[in-house]
Design an enzyme around this catalytic site. Structure first.
Site, PDB file in Angstrom:
ATOM      1  N   LYS A  56      14.180 -48.383 -25.784  1.00  0.00           N
ATOM      2  CA  LYS A  56      15.294 -49.344 -25.838  1.00  0.00           C
ATOM      3  C   LYS A  56      15.335 -50.202 -27.103  1.00  0.00           C
ATOM      4  O   LYS A  56      15.875 -51.300 -27.114  1.00  0.00           O
ATOM      5  CB  LYS A  56      15.317 -50.266 -24.594  1.00  0.00           C
ATOM      6  CG  LYS A  56      15.145 -49.586 -23.267  1.00  0.00           C
ATOM      7  CD  LYS A  56      15.829 -48.261 -23.131  1.00  0.00           C
ATOM      8  CE  LYS A  56      17.320 -48.311 -23.160  1.00  0.00           C
ATOM      9  NZ  LYS A  56      17.894 -46.931 -23.238  1.00  0.00           N
ATOM     10  N   HIS A 109       7.961 -41.999 -28.470  1.00  0.00           N
ATOM     11  CA  HIS A 109       7.735 -43.347 -27.936  1.00  0.00           C
ATOM     12  C   HIS A 109       6.235 -43.620 -27.761  1.00  0.00           C
ATOM     13  O   HIS A 109       5.863 -44.652 -27.221  1.00  0.00           O
ATOM     14  CB  HIS A 109       8.355 -43.464 -26.539  1.00  0.00           C
ATOM     15  CG  HIS A 109       9.843 -43.594 -26.505  1.00  0.00           C
ATOM     16  ND1 HIS A 109      10.558 -44.308 -27.424  1.00  0.00           N
ATOM     17  CD2 HIS A 109      10.757 -43.142 -25.598  1.00  0.00           C
ATOM     18  CE1 HIS A 109      11.850 -44.265 -27.099  1.00  0.00           C
ATOM     19  NE2 HIS A 109      11.994 -43.561 -26.006  1.00  0.00           N
ATOM     20  N   SER A 139      17.776 -54.536 -21.984  1.00  0.00           N
ATOM     21  CA  SER A 139      18.291 -53.181 -22.147  1.00  0.00           C
ATOM     22  C   SER A 139      17.543 -52.223 -21.211  1.00  0.00           C
ATOM     23  O   SER A 139      18.141 -51.364 -20.547  1.00  0.00           O
ATOM     24  CB  SER A 139      18.124 -52.753 -23.612  1.00  0.00           C
ATOM     25  OG  SER A 139      18.642 -51.478 -23.816  1.00  0.00           O
TER      26      SER A 139
HETATM   27  P1  A3P Z   1      21.749 -52.226 -25.070  1.00  0.00           P
HETATM   28  O1  A3P Z   1      21.278 -51.761 -23.724  1.00  0.00           O
HETATM   29  O2  A3P Z   1      21.285 -53.624 -25.385  1.00  0.00           O
HETATM   30  O3  A3P Z   1      23.229 -52.073 -25.263  1.00  0.00           O
HETATM   31  P2  A3P Z   1      17.229 -46.581 -27.234  1.00  0.00           P
HETATM   32  O4  A3P Z   1      18.062 -45.608 -27.972  1.00  0.00           O
HETATM   33  O5  A3P Z   1      15.917 -46.887 -27.895  1.00  0.00           O
HETATM   34  O6  A3P Z   1      17.068 -46.179 -25.814  1.00  0.00           O
HETATM   35  O7  A3P Z   1      17.986 -47.980 -27.266  1.00  0.00           O
HETATM   36  C1  A3P Z   1      19.173 -48.180 -26.526  1.00  0.00           C
HETATM   37  C2  A3P Z   1      19.829 -49.454 -26.999  1.00  0.00           C
HETATM   38  O8  A3P Z   1      20.380 -49.243 -28.317  1.00  0.00           O
HETATM   39  C3  A3P Z   1      21.006 -49.870 -26.100  1.00  0.00           C
HETATM   40  O9  A3P Z   1      21.043 -51.306 -26.157  1.00  0.00           O
HETATM   41  C4  A3P Z   1      22.181 -49.228 -26.838  1.00  0.00           C
HETATM   42  O10 A3P Z   1      23.411 -49.783 -26.518  1.00  0.00           O
HETATM   43  C5  A3P Z   1      21.782 -49.530 -28.288  1.00  0.00           C
HETATM   44  N1  A3P Z   1      22.474 -48.685 -29.257  1.00  0.00           N
HETATM   45  C6  A3P Z   1      22.554 -47.340 -29.275  1.00  0.00           C
HETATM   46  N2  A3P Z   1      23.328 -46.930 -30.308  1.00  0.00           N
HETATM   47  C7  A3P Z   1      23.746 -48.040 -30.949  1.00  0.00           C
HETATM   48  C8  A3P Z   1      24.575 -48.281 -32.089  1.00  0.00           C
HETATM   49  N3  A3P Z   1      25.127 -47.286 -32.751  1.00  0.00           N
HETATM   50  N4  A3P Z   1      24.787 -49.570 -32.466  1.00  0.00           N
HETATM   51  C9  A3P Z   1      24.219 -50.598 -31.796  1.00  0.00           C
HETATM   52  N5  A3P Z   1      23.420 -50.434 -30.700  1.00  0.00           N
HETATM   53  C10 A3P Z   1      23.190 -49.171 -30.279  1.00  0.00           C
END
Ligand code: A3P
Length: 300
Positions: A56, A109, A139
């Site tokens: 996340k 991860h 998140s």
């Molecule tokens: P939120 O849940 O706060 O919206 P991961 O990819 O490590 O699982 O992280 C997921 C988080 O990154 C989520 O946060 C998601 O919305 C955010 N995220 C993914 N793509 C993004 C982008 N292009 N710009 C901003 N945030 C992004």
């Protein structure tokens, strides 16, 4: 069997509880202990690029940024292969990683101590993406509620306790970041999610310098455009719609993409509690997170 088929076996009634493995928590069956043990000897190639994150923290975003950077900004690279196949997870899909064309973009991860030994030698590069842990928690909480392969957390307070205790998927955030910062990897670029939100262009320029790659301003602009929250949420290759069985609502993976949403979830007492834990556990690491950004002005 593809990684997606394997995940699909574990949803709904077959939901397993997380179980400890060498100090972290994993989904038994999905993560194979023998494969994880063998990773120690995984053959790291000199031109490999590893994207390392705690869950996340912006993993999927960096995966797409890197695909675009390697394609000189050409968005066609995002047209027919889903993220988990183009930039597979070493932790759960080693076979796919081994089938990748070079240069490979490999995601993980895992904490540093469980990574292949060969990573510390040679010239493979690492991009470590970190995010302020209060936003990671929020998140993660929503992700776990939405996902059908992880048990539904009872409430935010108990999830916060589990996070602090390191009893969530992939274990302790504190140990993850500490291990990766302490490893002193010779080719590691540290990037924060918040820097990406504030100014992705600058982050892309830093990445290019790190890789010794030259992109024109137009190409950089294309990377920024096609990796935006809106573009990724719309694109079936990046938005998890192809993995719909794994989620209550797959595109909710792209939830808010903001800095500071934790303020809508933490009570004052929870925030103070977390701050105290943070001060104690992070002392001496010298990291400085952005915890909030000014609200965007509505466009007129
Ligand atoms: P939120 O849940 O706060 O919206 P991961 O990819 O490590 O699982 O992280 C997921 C988080 O990154 C989520 O946060 C998601 O919305 C955010 N995220 C993914 N793509 C993004 C982008 N292009 N710009 C901003 N945030 C992004």
């Amino acid at each position: 069997m593809s990684v997606l088929d394997r995940f699909n076996l574990y949803v709904g009634d077959n939901l397993p509880s997380l179980s400890p493995f060498r100090g972290i928590y994993l989904i038994p069956g999905l993560y194979n202990e023998e494969t994880l043990k063998d990773l120690e000897h995984f053959d790291v190639l000199d031109d490999d690029l590893f994207i390392i994150t705690y869950p996340k923290s912006g993993t999927n975003w960096m995966q797409v940024v890197m695909r675009l950077v390697y394609a000189d900004g050409d968005h066609k690279c995002l047209e027919d292969v889903v993220s988990w196949e183009a930039t597979p997870w070493l932790d759960i899909d080693k076979d796919k990683v081994e089938q990748l064309p070079r240069p490979r973009i490999i995601t993980s991860h895992l904490p540093h101590r469980l990574m292949p030994r060969g990573l510390q030698e040679g010239s493979a590069k690492v991009i470590y993406v970190a995010r302020n842990p209060k936003d990671v928690i929020v998140s993660f909480y929503h992700f776990q509620k939405n996902s059908r392969f992880l048990e539904n957390p009872n409430d935010f307070q108990s999830f916060l306790q589990m996070f602090i205790d390191g009893k969530v998927l992939m274990g302790s955030w504190f140990e993850h970041i500490q291990g990766w910062m302490d490893c002193k990897h010779p080719h590691l670029l540290y990037v924060t999610y918040e820097d990406m939100v504030k100014d992705l262009r600058s982050v892309v320029r830093r990445i290019c310098t790190f890789l010794g790659k030259t992109l024109t301003e137009v190409q950089i602009e294309s990377v920024v455009k096609h990796s935006s929250f809106t573009a990724m949420k719309k694109n079936p290759m990046t938005n998890y719609s192809k993995a719909e069985k794994l989620f209550e609502e797959a595109t909710k993976f792209f939830r808010k993409g903001k800095v500071g949403d934790w303020k809508n979830h933490f009570t004052v007492a929870q925030s103070e509690w977390f701050d105290a834990v943070y001060q104690e556990r992070m002392a001496g690491l010298g990291l400085d997170f952005t915890w909030d950004l000014p609200a965007e002005k509505p466009s007129s």
